[in-house]
Structures are given as C-alpha cells and as structure tokens.
Design a protein around this motif. Structure first.
Motif, mmCIF file in Angstrom:
data_model
loop_
_atom_site.group_PDB
_atom_site.id
_atom_site.type_symbol
_atom_site.label_atom_id
_atom_site.label_comp_id
_atom_site.label_asym_id
_atom_site.label_seq_id
_atom_site.Cartn_x
_atom_site.Cartn_y
_atom_site.Cartn_z
ATOM 1 N N ALA A 171 16.764 5.876 16.229
ATOM 2 C CA ALA A 171 16.508 5.143 17.472
ATOM 3 C C ALA A 171 15.004 4.909 17.576
ATOM 4 C CB ALA A 171 17.010 5.933 18.672
ATOM 5 N N ASN A 221 22.919 9.218 23.479
ATOM 6 C CA ASN A 221 21.605 9.143 24.113
ATOM 7 C C ASN A 221 21.144 7.699 24.254
ATOM 8 O OD1 ASN A 221 21.616 11.930 24.064
ATOM 9 N ND2 ASN A 221 20.075 12.130 22.460
ATOM 10 N N HIS A 222 21.376 6.909 23.214
ATOM 11 C CA HIS A 222 20.949 5.515 23.231
ATOM 12 C C HIS A 222 21.657 4.736 24.333
ATOM 13 C CE1 HIS A 222 21.026 1.269 21.628
ATOM 14 N NE2 HIS A 222 19.738 1.526 21.685
ATOM 15 N N ASN A 258 17.452 16.177 24.062
ATOM 16 C CA ASN A 258 16.384 15.591 23.254
ATOM 17 C C ASN A 258 15.058 16.295 23.556
ATOM 18 O OD1 ASN A 258 16.205 13.828 21.180
ATOM 19 N ND2 ASN A 258 16.232 11.975 22.402
ATOM 20 N N LEU A 298 18.841 0.924 18.262
ATOM 21 C CA LEU A 298 19.497 1.854 17.348
ATOM 22 C C LEU A 298 19.801 1.104 16.059
ATOM 23 C CD1 LEU A 298 20.782 4.707 16.999
ATOM 24 C CD2 LEU A 298 22.920 3.713 17.840
ATOM 25 N N GLN A 312 13.175 8.242 25.297
ATOM 26 C CA GLN A 312 14.336 8.677 24.530
ATOM 27 C C GLN A 312 14.730 10.112 24.908
ATOM 28 O OE1 GLN A 312 14.866 7.318 20.441
ATOM 29 N NE2 GLN A 312 12.870 6.314 20.583
ATOM 30 N N LEU A 359 22.920 10.902 18.988
ATOM 31 C CA LEU A 359 21.943 9.815 19.014
ATOM 32 C C LEU A 359 22.531 8.572 19.687
ATOM 33 C CD1 LEU A 359 19.025 9.180 17.845
ATOM 34 C CD2 LEU A 359 20.229 7.974 16.018
ATOM 35 N N ALA A 405 18.458 10.620 12.686
ATOM 36 C CA ALA A 405 19.640 11.480 12.740
ATOM 37 C C ALA A 405 20.408 11.407 11.436
ATOM 38 C CB ALA A 405 20.552 11.078 13.905
ATOM 39 N N SER A 445 18.162 12.403 26.795
ATOM 40 C CA SER A 445 19.618 12.360 26.909
ATOM 41 C C SER A 445 20.084 12.279 28.351
ATOM 42 C CB SER A 445 20.235 13.600 26.245
ATOM 43 O OG SER A 445 19.881 14.781 26.949
#
Length: 389
Positions: free
Chosen positions: A142, A107-108, A387, A120, A55, A104, A96, A57
C-alpha cells in the motif's frame, strides 16, 4: 501558592498543542505548561522519526493524522509566512506477504473510506514503480500517493512554543513530584522544589513518563517507556523516489538527504519497560537484524555503512498500542493525552484541538475521541491498532 485553571504536565508536542488550542478556542483562564526537559533532549517528540501517515487500521487514527495534515497544509496561515517544517511528502510504502495481505486489504478499505490517497498494488506494479525493490516474500503493498511523509519535529515544536509565548501561558521548567487528590478530584501538583500549584484541571501529557504521572494521582495507566533505536547509514545508491518503506518484518527505511534512516528491529515479545534514563542505542540490532533485511529487500543495500544512531522512548500503551484521550471516568478533572505508541507527534495537533474543545465547549467537535477514552482501560477492552510502526 499559585492557582491555575489548567495545569498541563508535559510541555513537548502534545502538551504544547493543547495549550495552543485552548487559547485558540477562546479559553480565558490561567494555564501552566510544565516541562522538566526544556531543551527536549530526551523527549519522544524530538527523538522520533518525525513522520506522518494515514495508513492505519482504525478510522479514528486516520482522522487524527488527517487533521494534522490539514494543519501542515495551512502552516503559514496558522503561524506566519516564515513557518516551515520541511515537510516532504515522500509517502509510505507498507509491504505485505501472503499472510499479511488480508490485513493490508482491510486496512486499505478503511483508509479509502476516510478519504486517504492510498493505492494498493501487487508486487509486479510496485516493481515497475520502484525497480530497486526486491519481490522476495512480498505479494503487494500500500503506497501513499499524497498526504504522507516526514518533517522536522524540532521546527514544529518550536512553532508551537513560540506562539505560546504570546498567549499568556506560563511555561514552567521543573519535574512534577506529586499530584494532590481529594476523593474524586485532583487538586493540583507539587514540583520537585516543593512549590505547590493548585489546579482546576490537571492534564497528563507526560509522554513515556505518563504512567508514573497517573500513579501520582492514584490512577493506573498502562503506559510505559519502550526504547527504540534509529540508525543512520550511507549507501552508494541514491533512490530519490524512495518512500518510507516498511518491510513485512517491520523493519523500515527512508531517505534523509544524502543518507538513510532505518529502524523497527525491536521485538515486542517479552519486551519490558525501558529504564527512563537509558538512551544508549542498541547497536547490535543493525548488523544482526536490520542489515540482512535491507539487503534482501533492496539489493543495492548489501553494501552500506552505518554512521551513527540514536535511541528514544515510545510512550507505549501495553493494552492496545493506542492513545488514551479524555477525562478519567471518576476523577473527572484529570485528563489523559497519553500512550500514542509512536504516533504522538503526528496526532498531537488533533488531540490538542480535541481536548481544548472538550474543555471549552464541553464536548468534541472537530474529531470525536470518545473511542480512545479511559473506560476501555478499566474494562480491559482493547481498541487495537493493527498498523503499529
């Protein structure tokens, strides 16, 4: 005066990984791996939380950690049938609030595009998964369903160091006092006992000390030690299903056998470099910052008992909290593997492989680390990871 084709300054996880992969890639020249702390009592490697995640970014960071995950999957094939690092795939859960939700989600999307097994979910779904979780101030999270968790850092480092003993790598115990340089080339290193080692290539894998090592060669590197404290606490409630949970505040917590580990209370605002000799935990952080957050996020943690703590140092890149990897653009035989800012343990196997390929084959093959090059330092162009934990 000894001569080595490659001298690696720093023998913890990054330096050991590079030495290991140099031999695996077929490098036949002489290699010296220098480490000033042979017990690794103060190494960032062994004082870390020893975890791995996807996880991030930035796609490049995900690729580095996914390479390491692949090594974990084939650990016994790589190091023998007895190899075990106690990898527990407990996952990460990054929460978040409303303000952090767009990041978030972005990033996901990056993580899914890279093949990471991350879901997510909104807070209602997370509460169904984890009834012990308080929804206060959280709208989504996430969760890593596989490929994330924690492991034994000492065991992983021991596997590499043991393998090196059969790979014709000279393991030298000494601090480096100076690095020789003539024009656009480094010429070798001088140990604190006065011994000089000539070198065709010098690699900076010195962890939190990397900025000082670079300065010995007349090179500016924005990497400095930043102290981070990890606390151990006991609680009556045992949540066997708890992932490594990261609160929107940045406070994290995860189970470790019958106890829990927590940290993440340090504020980067106004923070300066740590004293390299200071490994005293910041005891006040637990009651003043961490405990209130834990009690809010997990109500069962209102009644907990902190039992001990330790402090380690991040090799913190003040430019963008991302690694600097590869050769210096002018001093081409000085290579960087620095500034991981807390991600070094999980990224070390991949970085060792990448730099070994660069040395042996003249370019990256498995993972392109060009985006982490030193050029961004000279141009002041951050390659920022959002992240950072």
């Amino acid at each position: 005066m000894a001569h080595y084709d490659i001298v690696i300054v720093g023998g913890a996880i990054v330096g050991s990984s590079l030495a290991y992969h140099l031999r695996k890639e077929g490098f036949s020249g002489t290699v010296a791996l220098i480490e000033r702390d042979p017990q690794f009592a103060h190494a960032a490697t062994t004082l870390s939380m020893a975890s791995i995640r996807q996880q991030f970014s930035i796609a490049e960071n995900i690729r580095l950690s996914r390479f390491t995950l692949g090594l974990f999957r084939r650990l016994r094939e790589e190091f023998g049938t007895e190899a075990d690092i106690g990898f527990r795939e407990g996952g990460y859960l990054i929460l978040a609030g409303e303000e952090g939700l767009p990041i978030l989600k972005a990033n996901h999307e990056t993580q899914i595009a890279e093949g990471a097994d991350i879901v997510l979910e909104d807070i209602e779904a997370l509460r169904r998964r984890f009834p012990w979780l308080s929804p206060e101030g959280v709208v989504a999270g996430a969760l890593g369903l596989s490929g994330e968790g924690w492991f034994d850092a000492h065991a992983l480092l021991a596997l590499l160091r043991k393998a090196l003993r059969g790979m014709d790598v000279d393991l030298i115990t000494a601090p480096v006092a100076a690095i020789g340089r003539e024009g656009n080339r480094v010429t070798g290193v001088t140990l604190d006992n006065g011994e000089r080692l000539d070198a065709g290539i010098v690699v900076n894998a010195a962890g939190p000390n990397a900025g000082k090592v670079a300065a010995m060669a007349g090179i500016a590197l924005p990497v400095e030690p930043r102290k981070r404290t990890v606390f151990v606490f006991e609680a009556r409630e045992k949540f066997a299903d708890m992932p490594l949970l990261v609160d929107p505040s940045g406070i994290y917590v995860r189970p470790e056998g019958s106890v829990y580990l927590t940290g993440g209370a340090e504020s980067e605002e106004g923070e300066t470099a740590a004293d390299p000799a200071d490994f005293e935990p910041e005891w006040s952080l637990f009651e003043e910052t961490i405990w209130p957050v834990l009690a809010t996020r997990i109500p069962a943690f209102e009644a907990i008992k902190m039992t001990r703590a330790w402090a380690g140092h991040y090799d913190y890149n003040t430019l963008d909290q991302n690694a600097v990897i590869g050769p210096h653009p002018q001093v081409g035989n000085f290579l960087f593997a620095n500034g991981f800012s807390g991600h070094g343990l999980q990224q070390a196997p991949a970085v060792g492989k990448a730099l070994a390929e660069l040395v042996v084959h003249g370019g990256y093959r498995s993972i392109d680390c060009s985006a982490f090059g030193y050029e961004r330092v000279t141009s002041g162009r951050p390659f920022r990871e959002l992240n950072v934990i």
